[in-house]
Scaffold this active site. Sequence first.
Site, PDB file in Angstrom:
ATOM      1  N   HIS A   1       0.851  -1.205   0.000  1.00 39.92           N
ATOM      2  CA  HIS A   1       0.000   0.000   0.000  1.00 39.92           C
ATOM      3  C   HIS A   1       0.881   1.247   0.000  1.00 39.92           C
ATOM      4  O   HIS A   1       1.536   1.572   0.991  1.00 39.92           O
ATOM      5  CB  HIS A   1      -0.908   0.004   1.234  1.00 39.92           C
ATOM      6  CG  HIS A   1      -1.922   1.112   1.199  1.00 39.92           C
ATOM      7  ND1 HIS A   1      -3.282   0.882   1.106  1.00 39.92           N
ATOM      8  CD2 HIS A   1      -1.788   2.460   1.227  1.00 39.92           C
ATOM      9  CE1 HIS A   1      -3.932   2.029   1.084  1.00 39.92           C
ATOM     10  NE2 HIS A   1      -3.040   3.014   1.163  1.00 39.92           N
TER      11      HIS A   1
ATOM     12  N   HIS B   1       1.478   5.432  -2.010  1.00 45.14           N
ATOM     13  CA  HIS B   1       0.973   6.527  -2.860  1.00 45.14           C
ATOM     14  C   HIS B   1       2.168   7.167  -3.568  1.00 45.14           C
ATOM     15  O   HIS B   1       2.746   8.139  -3.101  1.00 45.14           O
ATOM     16  CB  HIS B   1       0.216   7.556  -2.020  1.00 45.14           C
ATOM     17  CG  HIS B   1      -1.047   7.019  -1.437  1.00 45.14           C
ATOM     18  ND1 HIS B   1      -2.285   7.178  -2.011  1.00 45.14           N
ATOM     19  CD2 HIS B   1      -1.248   6.283  -0.325  1.00 45.14           C
ATOM     20  CE1 HIS B   1      -3.202   6.567  -1.281  1.00 45.14           C
ATOM     21  NE2 HIS B   1      -2.598   6.010  -0.248  1.00 45.14           N
TER      22      HIS B   1
ATOM     23  N   GLN C   1      -9.606   9.438  -4.933  1.00 48.12           N
ATOM     24  CA  GLN C   1      -9.221  10.060  -3.658  1.00 48.12           C
ATOM     25  C   GLN C   1     -10.297  10.995  -3.093  1.00 48.12           C
ATOM     26  O   GLN C   1     -10.497  11.079  -1.886  1.00 48.12           O
ATOM     27  CB  GLN C   1      -7.928  10.862  -3.871  1.00 48.12           C
ATOM     28  CG  GLN C   1      -7.484  11.698  -2.698  1.00 48.12           C
ATOM     29  CD  GLN C   1      -6.153  11.250  -2.130  1.00 48.12           C
ATOM     30  OE1 GLN C   1      -5.249  10.848  -2.842  1.00 48.12           O
ATOM     31  NE2 GLN C   1      -6.045  11.311  -0.831  1.00 48.12           N
TER      32      GLN C   1
ATOM     33  N   HIS D   1      -9.365   1.837   0.221  1.00 52.14           N
ATOM     34  CA  HIS D   1      -9.210   2.524   1.489  1.00 52.14           C
ATOM     35  C   HIS D   1     -10.566   2.362   2.178  1.00 52.14           C
ATOM     36  O   HIS D   1     -11.586   2.791   1.630  1.00 52.14           O
ATOM     37  CB  HIS D   1      -8.930   4.002   1.272  1.00 52.14           C
ATOM     38  CG  HIS D   1      -7.539   4.303   0.823  1.00 52.14           C
ATOM     39  ND1 HIS D   1      -7.038   3.886  -0.371  1.00 52.14           N
ATOM     40  CD2 HIS D   1      -6.529   4.989   1.447  1.00 52.14           C
ATOM     41  CE1 HIS D   1      -5.775   4.299  -0.487  1.00 52.14           C
ATOM     42  NE2 HIS D   1      -5.450   4.969   0.604  1.00 52.14           N
TER      43      HIS D   1
ATOM     44  N   GLU E   1     -11.103   4.324   7.194  1.00 56.16           N
ATOM     45  CA  GLU E   1      -9.907   4.949   7.788  1.00 56.16           C
ATOM     46  C   GLU E   1     -10.358   6.115   8.656  1.00 56.16           C
ATOM     47  O   GLU E   1     -10.233   7.283   8.296  1.00 56.16           O
ATOM     48  CB  GLU E   1      -8.925   5.421   6.706  1.00 56.16           C
ATOM     49  CG  GLU E   1      -7.585   5.850   7.304  1.00 56.16           C
ATOM     50  CD  GLU E   1      -6.589   6.347   6.277  1.00 56.16           C
ATOM     51  OE1 GLU E   1      -6.950   6.456   5.095  1.00 56.16           O
ATOM     52  OE2 GLU E   1      -5.443   6.632   6.669  1.00 56.16           O
TER      53      GLU E   1
ATOM     54  N   ASP F   1       2.495   3.199   2.873  1.00 54.33           N
ATOM     55  CA  ASP F   1       1.463   4.217   2.626  1.00 54.33           C
ATOM     56  C   ASP F   1       2.062   5.538   2.119  1.00 54.33           C
ATOM     57  O   ASP F   1       1.752   5.973   1.023  1.00 54.33           O
ATOM     58  CB  ASP F   1       0.617   4.448   3.881  1.00 54.33           C
ATOM     59  CG  ASP F   1      -0.756   5.046   3.564  1.00 54.33           C
ATOM     60  OD1 ASP F   1      -1.081   5.219   2.372  1.00 54.33           O
ATOM     61  OD2 ASP F   1      -1.511   5.350   4.508  1.00 54.33           O
TER      62      ASP F   1
ATOM     63  N   TRP G   1       0.770  13.960   4.116  1.00 46.03           N
ATOM     64  CA  TRP G   1       0.225  13.273   5.290  1.00 46.03           C
ATOM     65  C   TRP G   1       1.291  12.768   6.259  1.00 46.03           C
ATOM     66  O   TRP G   1       1.008  12.438   7.391  1.00 46.03           O
ATOM     67  CB  TRP G   1      -0.643  12.090   4.832  1.00 46.03           C
ATOM     68  CG  TRP G   1      -1.801  12.552   4.036  1.00 46.03           C
ATOM     69  CD1 TRP G   1      -2.999  12.977   4.535  1.00 46.03           C
ATOM     70  CD2 TRP G   1      -1.886  12.680   2.599  1.00 46.03           C
ATOM     71  NE1 TRP G   1      -3.820  13.363   3.500  1.00 46.03           N
ATOM     72  CE2 TRP G   1      -3.171  13.191   2.308  1.00 46.03           C
ATOM     73  CE3 TRP G   1      -1.011  12.419   1.553  1.00 46.03           C
ATOM     74  CZ2 TRP G   1      -3.606  13.442   1.012  1.00 46.03           C
ATOM     75  CZ3 TRP G   1      -1.436  12.667   0.253  1.00 46.03           C
ATOM     76  CH2 TRP G   1      -2.711  13.171  -0.012  1.00 46.03           C
TER      77      TRP G   1
HETATM   78 FE   FE2 Z   1      -3.450   5.115   1.548  1.00 48.48          FE
END
Ligand code: FE2
Length: 424
Positions: free
Chosen positions: A56, A58, A151, A208, A211, A307, A313
Amino acid sequence: MSDLLVKNARFKDNKVQDILILDKIIAEIGNVRDSIDIPTIDAKGYFVTSPFVDSHFHLDATLSYGIPRVNQSGTLLEGIKLWGELKPNLTADALKERARKLCQWAIARGTLSIRSHVDISDPSLLAVEAMLDIKNEYKPWLDLQLVAFPQDGLIRAGSKTNLSKALELGVEVVGGIPHFERTMEEGTESIQYLCELAAAKGLQVDMHCDESDDPMSRHIETLTKETVRLGLEGRVAGSHLTSMHSMDNYYVSKLLPLMSEADVSVIANPLINITLQGRHDSYPKRRGLTRIPEQLRAGLTVAFGHDCVMDPWYPLGSQDMLDVAHMALHVAQMTGATQMRECFNAVTEYPAKILDLDGYGLKKGCKGDLVILQCMDDIEALRLRPARLYVVREGDVLSSTAEVISNLDLSGKKSSTDFIFSKP
Ligand code: FE2
Protein backbone atom coordinates in the site's frame (compact mmCIF):
# COMPACT_ATOMS: atom_id res chain seq x y z
CA MET A 1 20.93 -14.81 -19.28
CA SER A 2 21.25 -13.68 -15.66
CA ASP A 3 23.12 -16.29 -13.66
CA LEU A 4 24.36 -15.92 -10.11
CA LEU A 5 25.70 -18.17 -7.37
CA VAL A 6 25.01 -16.98 -3.81
CA LYS A 7 27.25 -18.83 -1.36
CA ASN A 8 26.56 -19.35 2.36
CA ALA A 9 23.13 -17.79 2.81
CA ARG A 10 21.28 -18.40 6.07
CA PHE A 11 17.65 -19.45 5.68
CA LYS A 12 14.79 -19.04 8.15
CA ASP A 13 15.39 -22.58 9.45
CA ASN A 14 18.98 -21.49 10.29
CA LYS A 15 20.49 -23.76 7.63
CA VAL A 16 23.33 -22.16 5.63
CA GLN A 17 23.09 -23.08 1.96
CA ASP A 18 24.04 -21.91 -1.53
CA ILE A 19 21.53 -20.60 -4.04
CA LEU A 20 22.15 -21.14 -7.73
CA ILE A 21 20.24 -18.83 -10.09
CA LEU A 22 20.31 -19.81 -13.75
CA ASP A 23 18.56 -17.83 -16.45
CA LYS A 24 16.80 -15.66 -13.83
CA ILE A 25 15.28 -18.65 -11.96
CA ILE A 26 16.37 -20.43 -8.77
CA ALA A 27 17.78 -23.66 -10.18
CA GLU A 28 19.19 -25.20 -7.01
CA ILE A 29 19.41 -24.70 -3.25
CA GLY A 30 22.01 -26.72 -1.38
CA ASN A 31 25.75 -27.19 -1.68
CA VAL A 32 26.73 -25.93 -5.11
CA ARG A 33 30.29 -26.62 -6.33
CA ASP A 34 32.57 -23.55 -6.29
CA SER A 35 34.09 -24.25 -9.68
CA ILE A 36 30.94 -23.27 -11.48
CA ASP A 37 31.92 -20.39 -13.77
CA ILE A 38 29.30 -17.73 -13.13
CA PRO A 39 29.26 -14.50 -11.06
CA THR A 40 29.38 -15.39 -7.35
CA ILE A 41 28.69 -13.50 -4.14
CA ASP A 42 29.41 -14.68 -0.60
CA ALA A 43 26.58 -14.08 1.88
CA LYS A 44 29.03 -15.05 4.70
CA GLY A 45 26.33 -16.79 6.70
CA TYR A 46 24.03 -13.78 6.79
CA PHE A 47 20.23 -14.04 6.47
CA VAL A 48 18.57 -14.35 3.08
CA THR A 49 14.95 -13.43 2.42
CA SER A 50 12.68 -12.97 -0.55
CA PRO A 51 12.39 -9.25 -1.34
CA PHE A 52 10.13 -6.97 0.65
CA VAL A 53 6.72 -6.15 -0.79
CA ASP A 54 4.97 -2.84 -0.10
CA SER A 55 1.27 -3.55 -0.53
CA HIS A 56 0.00 0.00 0.00
CA PHE A 57 1.69 3.16 -1.21
CA HIS A 58 0.97 6.53 -2.86
CA LEU A 59 3.69 7.03 -5.45
CA ASP A 60 2.00 10.06 -7.01
CA ALA A 61 2.16 12.02 -3.75
CA THR A 62 5.52 10.87 -2.46
CA LEU A 63 8.41 13.24 -1.73
CA SER A 64 6.17 16.27 -2.13
CA TYR A 65 6.47 17.25 1.52
CA GLY A 66 6.84 21.01 1.84
CA ILE A 67 5.24 21.80 -1.54
CA PRO A 68 3.68 24.36 -1.39
CA ARG A 69 4.04 24.35 2.42
CA VAL A 70 4.52 21.91 5.28
CA ASN A 71 1.66 20.33 7.24
CA GLN A 72 1.70 22.36 10.46
CA SER A 73 -0.88 20.34 12.39
CA GLY A 74 0.24 16.96 11.07
CA THR A 75 -3.41 15.95 10.69
CA LEU A 76 -5.18 14.00 7.95
CA LEU A 77 -7.49 16.94 7.24
CA GLU A 78 -4.66 19.44 6.74
CA GLY A 79 -2.94 16.81 4.57
CA ILE A 80 -6.01 16.51 2.34
CA LYS A 81 -6.19 20.32 2.11
CA LEU A 82 -2.50 20.51 1.22
CA TRP A 83 -2.86 17.84 -1.48
CA GLY A 84 -5.71 19.94 -2.91
CA GLU A 85 -3.41 22.99 -2.99
CA LEU A 86 -0.64 21.01 -4.64
CA LYS A 87 -2.72 19.22 -7.29
CA PRO A 88 -3.33 22.16 -9.68
CA ASN A 89 0.43 22.69 -9.94
CA LEU A 90 1.46 19.09 -10.54
CA THR A 91 3.43 18.35 -13.68
CA ALA A 92 4.15 14.96 -15.21
CA ASP A 93 7.88 15.60 -15.09
CA ALA A 94 7.87 16.49 -11.39
CA LEU A 95 5.66 13.52 -10.52
CA LYS A 96 7.95 11.15 -12.38
CA GLU A 97 11.14 12.60 -10.95
CA ARG A 98 9.89 12.11 -7.40
CA ALA A 99 8.57 8.62 -8.17
CA ARG A 100 11.93 7.59 -9.69
CA LYS A 101 13.75 8.68 -6.56
CA LEU A 102 11.33 6.74 -4.37
CA CYS A 103 11.69 3.60 -6.51
CA GLN A 104 15.45 3.80 -6.16
CA TRP A 105 15.16 4.16 -2.38
CA ALA A 106 12.84 1.13 -2.36
CA ILE A 107 15.22 -1.03 -4.41
CA ALA A 108 18.19 -0.11 -2.20
CA ARG A 109 16.20 -1.29 0.83
CA GLY A 110 15.22 -4.55 -0.82
CA THR A 111 11.63 -3.73 -1.80
CA LEU A 112 11.06 -5.02 -5.32
CA SER A 113 7.25 -4.91 -5.49
CA ILE A 114 4.95 -1.99 -4.70
CA ARG A 115 1.18 -1.66 -4.98
CA SER A 116 0.52 2.05 -5.39
CA HIS A 117 -2.82 3.80 -5.32
CA VAL A 118 -2.97 6.59 -7.90
CA ASP A 119 -5.40 9.48 -7.67
CA ILE A 120 -7.79 9.44 -10.64
CA SER A 121 -9.80 12.53 -9.58
CA ASP A 122 -8.13 14.82 -12.11
CA PRO A 123 -9.92 14.52 -15.50
CA SER A 124 -6.61 14.85 -17.37
CA LEU A 125 -5.40 11.67 -15.58
CA LEU A 126 -1.98 13.30 -15.43
CA ALA A 127 -0.88 11.25 -12.41
CA VAL A 128 -2.20 8.00 -13.92
CA GLU A 129 -0.24 8.47 -17.13
CA ALA A 130 2.89 9.49 -15.23
CA MET A 131 2.71 6.43 -12.95
CA LEU A 132 2.09 4.10 -15.90
CA ASP A 133 5.25 5.51 -17.49
CA ILE A 134 7.19 4.83 -14.29
CA LYS A 135 5.74 1.30 -14.11
CA ASN A 136 7.12 0.57 -17.59
CA GLU A 137 10.40 2.38 -17.02
CA TYR A 138 11.14 0.45 -13.81
CA LYS A 139 9.81 -2.92 -14.98
CA PRO A 140 13.28 -4.51 -15.15
CA TRP A 141 13.91 -3.74 -11.48
CA LEU A 142 10.59 -3.33 -9.66
CA ASP A 143 7.04 -4.67 -9.99
CA LEU A 144 4.68 -1.74 -9.71
CA GLN A 145 0.97 -2.58 -9.40
CA LEU A 146 -1.38 0.41 -9.75
CA VAL A 147 -4.77 0.92 -8.09
CA ALA A 148 -7.32 3.37 -9.53
CA PHE A 149 -8.01 5.49 -6.45
CA PRO A 150 -10.88 8.02 -6.40
CA GLN A 151 -9.22 10.06 -3.66
CA ASP A 152 -12.00 12.69 -3.49
CA GLY A 153 -14.78 10.08 -3.44
CA LEU A 154 -16.24 8.10 -6.36
CA ILE A 155 -19.73 9.59 -6.02
CA ARG A 156 -18.84 12.71 -4.06
CA ALA A 157 -16.45 13.92 -6.79
CA GLY A 158 -18.21 12.29 -9.76
CA SER A 159 -15.19 10.15 -10.64
CA LYS A 160 -16.78 7.12 -12.35
CA THR A 161 -15.70 8.13 -15.87
CA ASN A 162 -12.16 8.94 -14.78
CA LEU A 163 -11.89 5.62 -12.98
CA SER A 164 -13.02 3.65 -16.02
CA LYS A 165 -10.58 5.56 -18.23
CA ALA A 166 -7.73 4.78 -15.82
CA LEU A 167 -8.56 1.07 -16.04
CA GLU A 168 -8.63 1.29 -19.84
CA LEU A 169 -5.18 2.91 -19.78
CA GLY A 170 -3.77 -0.10 -17.90
CA VAL A 171 -4.32 0.48 -14.17
CA GLU A 172 -5.03 -3.03 -12.92
CA VAL A 173 -6.75 -2.82 -9.51
CA VAL A 174 -10.06 -1.12 -8.58
CA GLY A 175 -9.79 1.24 -5.59
CA GLY A 176 -12.30 3.17 -3.52
CA ILE A 177 -12.81 5.27 -0.40
CA PRO A 178 -16.36 4.59 0.87
CA HIS A 179 -15.92 6.36 4.24
CA PHE A 180 -15.13 9.61 2.38
CA GLU A 181 -18.41 9.62 0.44
CA ARG A 182 -21.06 12.04 1.75
CA THR A 183 -23.22 9.46 3.53
CA MET A 184 -23.11 5.83 4.63
CA GLU A 185 -25.60 5.10 1.82
CA GLU A 186 -23.34 6.61 -0.81
CA GLY A 187 -20.43 4.68 0.68
CA THR A 188 -22.44 1.47 0.17
CA GLU A 189 -23.38 2.53 -3.35
CA SER A 190 -19.72 3.16 -4.20
CA ILE A 191 -18.68 -0.29 -2.94
CA GLN A 192 -21.40 -2.00 -4.96
CA TYR A 193 -20.49 -0.09 -8.11
CA LEU A 194 -16.75 -0.70 -7.77
CA CYS A 195 -17.05 -4.40 -6.92
CA GLU A 196 -19.40 -4.95 -9.88
CA LEU A 197 -16.91 -3.16 -12.12
CA ALA A 198 -14.06 -5.35 -10.84
CA ALA A 199 -16.13 -8.52 -11.28
CA ALA A 200 -17.06 -7.55 -14.84
CA LYS A 201 -13.43 -6.84 -15.75
CA GLY A 202 -11.88 -9.72 -13.79
CA LEU A 203 -9.82 -7.34 -11.63
CA GLN A 204 -8.77 -7.22 -7.98
CA VAL A 205 -10.25 -4.70 -5.51
CA ASP A 206 -8.29 -2.76 -2.89
CA MET A 207 -10.21 -0.02 -1.09
CA HIS A 208 -9.21 2.52 1.49
CA CYS A 209 -11.89 1.41 3.92
CA ASP A 210 -13.03 2.84 7.25
CA GLU A 211 -9.91 4.95 7.79
CA SER A 212 -11.41 6.76 10.75
CA ASP A 213 -11.91 6.42 14.49
CA ASP A 214 -15.68 6.17 14.07
CA PRO A 215 -16.73 2.75 15.39
CA MET A 216 -19.89 2.97 13.28
CA SER A 217 -17.88 3.18 10.05
CA ARG A 218 -18.65 -0.37 8.94
CA HIS A 219 -18.03 -0.32 5.19
CA ILE A 220 -15.85 -3.41 5.55
CA GLU A 221 -19.08 -5.31 6.29
CA THR A 222 -20.50 -4.21 2.92
CA LEU A 223 -17.22 -4.91 1.13
CA THR A 224 -17.25 -8.43 2.59
CA LYS A 225 -20.86 -8.99 1.54
CA GLU A 226 -20.21 -7.75 -2.03
CA THR A 227 -17.14 -10.00 -2.26
CA VAL A 228 -19.32 -13.06 -1.66
CA ARG A 229 -22.25 -11.82 -3.78
CA LEU A 230 -20.01 -11.32 -6.80
CA GLY A 231 -17.73 -14.32 -6.32
CA LEU A 232 -14.67 -12.14 -5.69
CA GLU A 233 -13.26 -14.30 -2.88
CA GLY A 234 -9.47 -14.03 -2.66
CA ARG A 235 -9.37 -10.91 -4.86
CA VAL A 236 -10.44 -8.20 -2.41
CA ALA A 237 -8.40 -6.26 0.16
CA GLY A 238 -9.51 -3.73 2.75
CA SER A 239 -6.80 -1.15 3.38
CA HIS A 240 -6.45 0.66 6.72
CA LEU A 241 -9.64 -0.62 8.49
CA THR A 242 -8.78 1.62 11.44
CA SER A 243 -12.37 2.02 12.67
CA MET A 244 -12.12 -1.65 13.71
CA HIS A 245 -9.82 -0.48 16.53
CA SER A 246 -12.78 1.36 18.06
CA MET A 247 -15.59 -1.07 17.20
CA ASP A 248 -17.57 -2.99 19.76
CA ASN A 249 -15.86 -6.31 20.60
CA TYR A 250 -19.00 -8.37 20.03
CA TYR A 251 -19.49 -6.86 16.58
CA VAL A 252 -15.86 -7.63 15.62
CA SER A 253 -16.29 -11.23 16.82
CA LYS A 254 -19.03 -11.57 14.21
CA LEU A 255 -17.25 -9.58 11.50
CA LEU A 256 -13.88 -11.37 11.40
CA PRO A 257 -15.30 -14.84 10.59
CA LEU A 258 -17.39 -13.27 7.82
CA MET A 259 -14.23 -11.68 6.38
CA SER A 260 -12.45 -15.02 6.68
CA GLU A 261 -15.25 -16.84 4.81
CA ALA A 262 -15.04 -14.22 2.05
CA ASP A 263 -11.21 -14.47 1.99
CA VAL A 264 -10.96 -10.68 2.23
CA SER A 265 -7.38 -9.58 2.96
CA VAL A 266 -6.27 -6.78 5.27
CA ILE A 267 -3.61 -4.16 4.58
CA ALA A 268 -2.64 -2.16 7.66
CA ASN A 269 -0.53 0.98 7.48
CA PRO A 270 1.01 1.33 10.94
CA LEU A 271 3.37 4.28 10.40
CA ILE A 272 0.58 6.47 9.10
CA ASN A 273 -2.31 5.37 11.27
CA ILE A 274 -0.42 5.61 14.55
CA THR A 275 0.22 9.26 13.69
CA LEU A 276 -3.11 10.22 12.06
CA GLN A 277 -5.70 8.39 14.16
CA GLY A 278 -6.93 9.39 17.61
CA ARG A 279 -6.44 13.07 16.81
CA HIS A 280 -9.86 14.00 18.13
CA ASP A 281 -9.25 12.19 21.42
CA SER A 282 -8.07 13.77 24.63
CA TYR A 283 -6.45 11.22 26.96
CA PRO A 284 -6.49 8.26 26.73
CA LYS A 285 -5.81 8.47 22.97
CA ARG A 286 -6.74 5.53 20.77
CA ARG A 287 -3.97 3.98 18.66
CA GLY A 288 -6.21 3.61 15.63
CA LEU A 289 -4.40 0.61 14.18
CA THR A 290 -6.65 -2.19 12.96
CA ARG A 291 -6.85 -5.42 14.99
CA ILE A 292 -3.91 -7.29 13.47
CA PRO A 293 -3.39 -10.19 15.94
CA GLU A 294 -7.11 -10.98 15.99
CA GLN A 295 -7.28 -10.89 12.17
CA LEU A 296 -4.35 -13.29 11.90
CA ARG A 297 -5.96 -15.60 14.46
CA ALA A 298 -9.15 -15.54 12.36
CA GLY A 299 -7.12 -16.84 9.41
CA LEU A 300 -7.05 -13.62 7.40
CA THR A 301 -4.08 -12.65 5.24
CA VAL A 302 -2.68 -9.46 6.75
CA ALA A 303 -0.02 -7.30 5.11
CA PHE A 304 1.56 -4.00 6.08
CA GLY A 305 2.03 -1.02 3.78
CA HIS A 306 4.29 2.04 4.00
CA ASP A 307 1.46 4.22 2.63
CA CYS A 308 3.40 7.50 2.58
CA VAL A 309 6.96 8.81 2.48
CA MET A 310 7.44 12.56 2.88
CA ASP A 311 4.10 13.71 1.52
CA PRO A 312 1.26 15.96 2.78
CA TRP A 313 0.22 13.27 5.29
CA TYR A 314 3.55 12.01 6.63
CA PRO A 315 6.78 14.02 6.86
CA LEU A 316 9.10 11.08 7.52
CA GLY A 317 9.98 7.66 6.07
CA SER A 318 12.62 6.18 3.78
CA GLN A 319 10.70 3.35 2.05
CA ASP A 320 12.06 0.75 4.44
CA MET A 321 9.53 -2.04 5.00
CA LEU A 322 11.39 -3.10 8.14
CA ASP A 323 10.49 0.29 9.66
CA VAL A 324 6.86 -0.51 8.85
CA ALA A 325 6.96 -3.99 10.40
CA HIS A 326 8.86 -2.65 13.43
CA MET A 327 6.14 -0.08 14.07
CA ALA A 328 3.32 -2.61 13.62
CA LEU A 329 4.98 -5.04 16.01
CA HIS A 330 5.16 -2.39 18.73
CA VAL A 331 1.78 -0.75 18.27
CA ALA A 332 -0.09 -4.07 17.98
CA GLN A 333 1.92 -5.51 20.91
CA MET A 334 3.06 -8.46 18.80
CA THR A 335 6.18 -9.35 20.78
CA GLY A 336 5.42 -13.08 20.99
CA ALA A 337 8.02 -15.10 19.03
CA THR A 338 5.52 -16.39 16.46
CA GLN A 339 3.88 -12.98 16.25
CA MET A 340 7.20 -11.28 15.44
CA ARG A 341 7.72 -13.75 12.60
CA GLU A 342 4.24 -12.93 11.33
CA CYS A 343 5.20 -9.23 11.27
CA PHE A 344 8.14 -10.12 9.01
CA ASN A 345 5.84 -12.23 6.83
CA ALA A 346 3.47 -9.24 6.61
CA VAL A 347 6.09 -7.32 4.59
CA THR A 348 7.21 -10.33 2.52
CA GLU A 349 5.16 -13.43 1.75
CA TYR A 350 1.69 -12.25 2.89
CA PRO A 351 1.62 -9.16 0.61
CA ALA A 352 3.11 -11.28 -2.19
CA LYS A 353 0.01 -13.47 -1.86
CA ILE A 354 -2.33 -10.45 -1.91
CA LEU A 355 -0.61 -8.93 -4.96
CA ASP A 356 -0.63 -12.40 -6.57
CA LEU A 357 3.05 -12.08 -7.43
CA ASP A 358 4.22 -14.65 -9.91
CA GLY A 359 7.24 -16.80 -8.92
CA TYR A 360 7.75 -15.24 -5.47
CA GLY A 361 9.65 -17.29 -2.90
CA LEU A 362 12.97 -18.84 -1.99
CA LYS A 363 12.43 -22.21 -3.61
CA LYS A 364 13.65 -24.03 -6.68
CA GLY A 365 11.68 -22.77 -9.68
CA CYS A 366 10.92 -19.35 -8.17
CA LYS A 367 12.31 -16.13 -9.61
CA GLY A 368 15.92 -15.41 -8.65
CA ASP A 369 14.96 -12.49 -6.43
CA LEU A 370 16.46 -12.20 -2.94
CA VAL A 371 17.92 -9.88 -0.33
CA ILE A 372 20.89 -10.60 1.95
CA LEU A 373 20.49 -8.76 5.26
CA GLN A 374 23.27 -8.21 7.79
CA CYS A 375 21.57 -10.24 10.49
CA MET A 376 20.94 -13.86 11.44
CA ASP A 377 17.18 -14.29 11.15
CA ASP A 378 13.83 -12.58 10.62
CA ILE A 379 13.42 -11.47 14.22
CA GLU A 380 16.88 -9.93 14.25
CA ALA A 381 15.98 -8.19 10.99
CA LEU A 382 13.11 -6.50 12.79
CA ARG A 383 15.31 -5.58 15.77
CA LEU A 384 18.24 -4.21 13.78
CA ARG A 385 16.67 -3.09 10.51
CA PRO A 386 20.14 -3.92 9.19
CA ALA A 387 22.14 -3.17 6.05
CA ARG A 388 20.83 -4.72 2.84
CA LEU A 389 24.14 -6.25 1.74
CA TYR A 390 22.83 -7.45 -1.63
CA VAL A 391 19.54 -6.89 -3.44
CA VAL A 392 19.15 -9.37 -6.29
CA ARG A 393 16.52 -9.35 -9.03
CA GLU A 394 16.36 -12.29 -11.43
CA GLY A 395 20.02 -13.06 -10.85
CA ASP A 396 21.26 -9.48 -11.22
CA VAL A 397 22.69 -7.57 -8.24
CA LEU A 398 20.73 -4.29 -8.26
CA SER A 399 22.16 -2.82 -5.10
CA SER A 400 24.87 -3.64 -2.58
CA THR A 401 26.49 -2.13 0.45
CA ALA A 402 29.38 -2.98 2.72
CA GLU A 403 28.95 -4.72 6.06
CA VAL A 404 28.56 -2.33 8.96
CA ILE A 405 31.43 -3.26 11.28
CA SER A 406 33.15 -1.88 14.31
CA ASN A 407 36.58 -0.29 13.89
CA LEU A 408 37.22 -0.29 17.62
CA ASP A 409 40.33 -2.09 18.79
CA LEU A 410 39.65 -3.28 22.30
CA SER A 411 42.83 -5.34 22.60
CA GLY A 412 41.32 -8.61 21.57
CA LYS A 413 38.26 -8.19 23.74
CA LYS A 414 34.87 -8.51 22.13
CA SER A 415 33.79 -5.22 20.69
CA SER A 416 30.86 -3.64 22.48
CA THR A 417 29.26 -3.03 19.10
CA ASP A 418 29.04 -6.77 18.32
CA PHE A 419 25.70 -6.66 20.06
CA ILE A 420 24.43 -4.12 17.57
CA PHE A 421 26.09 -5.28 14.36
CA SER A 422 25.33 -8.96 14.03
CA LYS A 423 28.08 -11.31 12.84
CA PRO A 424 27.73 -14.96 11.91
FE1 FE2 B 1 -3.45 5.12 1.55
